[in-house]
Design a protein around this motif. Structure first.
Motif, PDB file in Angstrom:
ATOM      1  N   THR A   2       0.975  -1.188   0.087  1.00  0.00           N
ATOM      2  CA  THR A   2       0.018  -0.104  -0.100  1.00  0.00           C
ATOM      3  C   THR A   2       1.018   1.256   0.151  1.00  0.00           C
ATOM      4  OG1 THR A   2      -1.721  -1.221   1.190  1.00  0.00           O
ATOM      5  CG2 THR A   2      -1.806   1.272   1.165  1.00  0.00           C
ATOM      6  N   ILE A   3       0.620   1.998  -0.885  1.00  0.00           N
ATOM      7  CA  ILE A   3       1.320   3.403  -1.081  1.00  0.00           C
ATOM      8  C   ILE A   3       0.262   4.646  -0.698  1.00  0.00           C
ATOM      9  CG2 ILE A   3       2.388   4.997  -2.462  1.00  0.00           C
ATOM     10  CD1 ILE A   3       2.835   2.392  -4.155  1.00  0.00           C
ATOM     11  N   VAL A   4       0.594   5.446   0.162  1.00  0.00           N
ATOM     12  CA  VAL A   4      -0.362   6.468   0.917  1.00  0.00           C
ATOM     13  C   VAL A   4       0.263   7.678   0.238  1.00  0.00           C
ATOM     14  CG1 VAL A   4      -1.732   7.500   2.621  1.00  0.00           C
ATOM     15  CG2 VAL A   4      -0.929   5.298   2.851  1.00  0.00           C
ATOM     16  N   LEU A   5      -0.684   8.669  -0.551  1.00  0.00           N
ATOM     17  CA  LEU A   5      -0.228   9.899  -0.983  1.00  0.00           C
ATOM     18  C   LEU A   5      -0.876  10.918  -0.322  1.00  0.00           C
ATOM     19  CD1 LEU A   5      -0.787   9.516  -4.958  1.00  0.00           C
ATOM     20  CD2 LEU A   5       1.499   8.695  -3.412  1.00  0.00           C
ATOM     21  N   ASP A   6      -0.271  11.998  -0.111  1.00  0.00           N
ATOM     22  CA  ASP A   6      -0.934  13.082   0.611  1.00  0.00           C
ATOM     23  C   ASP A   6      -1.726  13.795  -0.383  1.00  0.00           C
ATOM     24  OD1 ASP A   6       0.776  14.729  -0.913  1.00  0.00           O
ATOM     25  OD2 ASP A   6       2.140  15.190   0.862  1.00  0.00           O
ATOM     26  N   ARG A   7      -2.273  15.160   0.153  1.00  0.00           N
ATOM     27  CA  ARG A   7      -3.427  15.936  -0.498  1.00  0.00           C
ATOM     28  C   ARG A   7      -2.594  16.435  -1.925  1.00  0.00           C
ATOM     29  NH1 ARG A   7      -8.269  16.458   1.394  1.00  0.00           N
ATOM     30  NH2 ARG A   7      -8.441  16.232   3.634  1.00  0.00           N
ATOM     31  N   ARG A   8      -1.390  16.419  -1.850  1.00  0.00           N
ATOM     32  CA  ARG A   8      -0.541  17.100  -3.017  1.00  0.00           C
ATOM     33  C   ARG A   8       0.061  15.906  -4.002  1.00  0.00           C
ATOM     34  NH1 ARG A   8       3.186  21.879  -0.530  1.00  0.00           N
ATOM     35  NH2 ARG A   8       3.919  21.910  -2.462  1.00  0.00           N
ATOM     36  N   HIS A   9      -0.468  14.674  -3.531  1.00  0.00           N
ATOM     37  CA  HIS A   9       0.194  13.501  -4.345  1.00  0.00           C
ATOM     38  C   HIS A   9       1.496  13.177  -4.229  1.00  0.00           C
ATOM     39  CE1 HIS A   9      -4.096  13.390  -6.624  1.00  0.00           C
ATOM     40  NE2 HIS A   9      -4.226  13.311  -5.459  1.00  0.00           N
ATOM     41  N   ARG A  10       2.242  13.622  -2.898  1.00  0.00           N
ATOM     42  CA  ARG A  10       3.467  13.334  -2.695  1.00  0.00           C
ATOM     43  C   ARG A  10       3.284  11.798  -1.715  1.00  0.00           C
ATOM     44  NH1 ARG A  10       4.861  18.784   0.376  1.00  0.00           N
ATOM     45  NH2 ARG A  10       3.022  18.023   1.501  1.00  0.00           N
ATOM     46  N   VAL A  11       4.280  10.974  -2.060  1.00  0.00           N
ATOM     47  CA  VAL A  11       4.306   9.608  -1.370  1.00  0.00           C
ATOM     48  C   VAL A  11       4.558  10.030   0.093  1.00  0.00           C
ATOM     49  CG1 VAL A  11       5.391   7.411  -0.886  1.00  0.00           C
ATOM     50  CG2 VAL A  11       4.919   8.375  -3.449  1.00  0.00           C
ATOM     51  N   ALA A  12       3.492   9.848   1.147  1.00  0.00           N
ATOM     52  CA  ALA A  12       3.769   9.808   2.540  1.00  0.00           C
ATOM     53  C   ALA A  12       4.321   8.696   3.146  1.00  0.00           C
ATOM     54  CB  ALA A  12       2.321  10.699   3.081  1.00  0.00           C
ATOM     55  N   ALA A  13       3.737   7.524   2.687  1.00  0.00           N
ATOM     56  CA  ALA A  13       3.873   6.425   3.463  1.00  0.00           C
ATOM     57  C   ALA A  13       3.887   5.275   2.613  1.00  0.00           C
ATOM     58  CB  ALA A  13       2.841   6.222   4.443  1.00  0.00           C
ATOM     59  N   VAL A  14       4.619   3.924   2.736  1.00  0.00           N
ATOM     60  CA  VAL A  14       4.543   2.778   2.055  1.00  0.00           C
ATOM     61  C   VAL A  14       4.547   1.492   2.943  1.00  0.00           C
ATOM     62  CG1 VAL A  14       5.923   1.203   0.478  1.00  0.00           C
ATOM     63  CG2 VAL A  14       5.954   3.799   0.050  1.00  0.00           C
ATOM     64  N   PHE A  15       3.531   0.682   3.061  1.00  0.00           N
ATOM     65  CA  PHE A  15       3.463  -0.480   3.439  1.00  0.00           C
ATOM     66  C   PHE A  15       3.797  -1.814   2.666  1.00  0.00           C
ATOM     67  CE2 PHE A  15       0.643   2.615   5.698  1.00  0.00           C
ATOM     68  CZ  PHE A  15       1.256   2.743   6.955  1.00  0.00           C
ATOM     69  N   LEU A  16       4.751  -2.513   2.895  1.00  0.00           N
ATOM     70  CA  LEU A  16       5.073  -3.552   2.167  1.00  0.00           C
ATOM     71  C   LEU A  16       4.660  -4.902   2.871  1.00  0.00           C
ATOM     72  CD1 LEU A  16       8.717  -2.588   1.062  1.00  0.00           C
ATOM     73  CD2 LEU A  16       6.591  -2.295  -0.247  1.00  0.00           C
ATOM     74  N   THR A  17       3.411  -4.634   3.233  1.00  0.00           N
ATOM     75  CA  THR A  17       2.954  -5.812   3.991  1.00  0.00           C
ATOM     76  C   THR A  17       1.472  -5.640   4.024  1.00  0.00           C
ATOM     77  OG1 THR A  17       2.907  -7.269   6.150  1.00  0.00           O
ATOM     78  CG2 THR A  17       2.967  -4.619   6.419  1.00  0.00           C
ATOM     79  N   SER A  18       0.621  -6.676   4.573  1.00  0.00           N
ATOM     80  CA  SER A  18      -0.693  -6.469   4.601  1.00  0.00           C
ATOM     81  C   SER A  18      -1.050  -5.667   5.817  1.00  0.00           C
ATOM     82  CB  SER A  18      -1.586  -7.970   4.697  1.00  0.00           C
ATOM     83  OG  SER A  18      -1.081  -8.664   5.863  1.00  0.00           O
ATOM     84  N   LEU A  19      -2.182  -5.083   6.081  1.00  0.00           N
ATOM     85  CA  LEU A  19      -2.535  -4.132   6.902  1.00  0.00           C
ATOM     86  C   LEU A  19      -3.800  -4.321   7.599  1.00  0.00           C
ATOM     87  CD1 LEU A  19      -1.798  -0.846   4.808  1.00  0.00           C
ATOM     88  CD2 LEU A  19      -0.386  -1.875   6.737  1.00  0.00           C
ATOM     89  N   LEU A  20      -4.101  -3.864   8.858  1.00  0.00           N
ATOM     90  CA  LEU A  20      -5.193  -3.971   9.677  1.00  0.00           C
ATOM     91  C   LEU A  20      -5.562  -2.502   9.624  1.00  0.00           C
ATOM     92  CD1 LEU A  20      -4.001  -6.077  12.949  1.00  0.00           C
ATOM     93  CD2 LEU A  20      -5.348  -6.688  10.923  1.00  0.00           C
ATOM     94  N   ASP A  21      -6.861  -2.437   9.877  1.00  0.00           N
ATOM     95  CA  ASP A  21      -7.388  -0.867   9.916  1.00  0.00           C
ATOM     96  C   ASP A  21      -6.712   0.097  11.016  1.00  0.00           C
ATOM     97  OD1 ASP A  21      -9.821  -1.087  12.508  1.00  0.00           O
ATOM     98  OD2 ASP A  21      -9.190  -2.848  11.616  1.00  0.00           O
ATOM     99  N   THR A  22      -6.054  -0.711  12.074  1.00  0.00           N
ATOM    100  CA  THR A  22      -5.501  -0.007  12.848  1.00  0.00           C
ATOM    101  C   THR A  22      -4.092   0.472  12.841  1.00  0.00           C
ATOM    102  OG1 THR A  22      -4.835  -2.254  14.025  1.00  0.00           O
ATOM    103  CG2 THR A  22      -6.714  -0.908  15.012  1.00  0.00           C
ATOM    104  N   ASP A  23      -3.482  -0.110  11.670  1.00  0.00           N
ATOM    105  CA  ASP A  23      -2.340   0.407  10.867  1.00  0.00           C
ATOM    106  C   ASP A  23      -2.511   1.572  10.174  1.00  0.00           C
ATOM    107  OD1 ASP A  23      -0.775  -1.896  12.087  1.00  0.00           O
ATOM    108  OD2 ASP A  23      -1.757  -3.170  10.422  1.00  0.00           O
ATOM    109  N   LEU A  24      -3.642   1.502   9.397  1.00  0.00           N
ATOM    110  CA  LEU A  24      -3.726   2.470   8.391  1.00  0.00           C
ATOM    111  C   LEU A  24      -4.444   3.767   8.839  1.00  0.00           C
ATOM    112  CD1 LEU A  24      -3.534   3.115   5.321  1.00  0.00           C
ATOM    113  CD2 LEU A  24      -5.652   1.718   5.029  1.00  0.00           C
ATOM    114  N   ARG A  25      -5.457   3.397   9.675  1.00  0.00           N
ATOM    115  CA  ARG A  25      -6.352   4.639   9.888  1.00  0.00           C
ATOM    116  C   ARG A  25      -5.616   5.750  10.663  1.00  0.00           C
ATOM    117  NH1 ARG A  25      -9.010   2.107  13.345  1.00  0.00           N
ATOM    118  NH2 ARG A  25     -10.839   1.607  11.993  1.00  0.00           N
ATOM    119  N   PRO A  26      -4.716   5.753  11.469  1.00  0.00           N
ATOM    120  CA  PRO A  26      -3.934   6.858  11.924  1.00  0.00           C
ATOM    121  C   PRO A  26      -3.060   7.833  10.841  1.00  0.00           C
ATOM    122  CG  PRO A  26      -2.940   4.900  12.941  1.00  0.00           C
ATOM    123  CD  PRO A  26      -4.206   4.402  12.239  1.00  0.00           C
TER     124      PRO A  26
END
Length: 204
Positions: A164-188
């Motif tokens: 999973t790759i998370v982009l900020d509002r300016r579509h810059r890469v803010a986080a990368v997860f190279l694994t499966s996620l739980l909602d508690t990992d991604l939500r914050p």
């Protein structure tokens, strides 16, 4: 006295050299410009902060999984936090994490967050279509069996599924997860990025 001054000077030079080495060496932190992934030495959760160090994601686009005649692209969500999830219906961890992703999407969509899947290594198209229908996945996915859309992300490990790759509002890469996620990992992470301004002054 002269020896003390010499020692202080040597320490100052050593400290400057260390700072220079840290700022010039390759690591997991982007330094503006276009994002280029650098392996962070085995870490599976990578965060790019402060915001001004984030690299901008290149355009990612492809056919809509649900509608073969339609194109989906990241630039179609201006000003939104965009969560890109690479998945496949053949992938066990993807099946496990999908309800968690859908839950975070439900909770954050109203705050300007868009999820976009990238379905890889899935043929025929009916298999992933059934997958998202059976799991009531409400957000769209790009249908990209060979993973060509990910070639735009230089150095990104396309063989890691799910990721999973998370982009900020300016579509810059803010986080990368190279694994499966739980909602508690991604939500914050998503909530924090949604609270950031779409544009701003120095440091934003």
């Amino acid at each position: 006295m002269r020896a003390t001054r010499s020692r202080k000077h040597a320490l100052a030079v050593a400290g400057l050299a260390l700072l220079t080495a840290c700022s010039a060496g390759k690591d997991a932190v982007a330094r503006g410009g276009t994002f280029e992934f650098v392996s962070p030495g085995g870490r599976t959760s990578i965060f790019y902060d402060p915001p001004q160090t984030r690299g901008t994601s290149p355009e990612l686009a492809g056919d809509d999984l649900a509608d073969p005649g339609k194109q989906l692209r990241v630039s179609g969500y201006p000003g939104n936090v965009v969560v890109l999830n690479i998945w496949g219906s053949w992938c066990g961890p993807c099946r496990a994490e999908m309800p968690h992703l859908q839950q975070v999407y439900n909770e954050t969509e109203a705050s300007g967050v868009q999820f976009l899947g990238i379905d890889v290594r899935d043929e025929p198209r009916t298999a992933p279509q059934d997958f998202v229908r059976d799991r009531h996945v409400a957000y769209p996915s790009i249908y990209d069996p060979p993973g060509r859309s990910l070639l735009a992300l230089k150095g990104y490990p396309r063989n890691v599924v799910p990721s999973t790759i998370v982009l900020d509002r300016r579509h810059r890469v803010a986080a990368v997860f190279l694994t499966s996620l739980l909602d508690t990992d991604l939500r914050p992470v998503v909530q924090r990025l949604a609270a950031e301004p779409a544009s701003g002054g120095p440091g934003a």
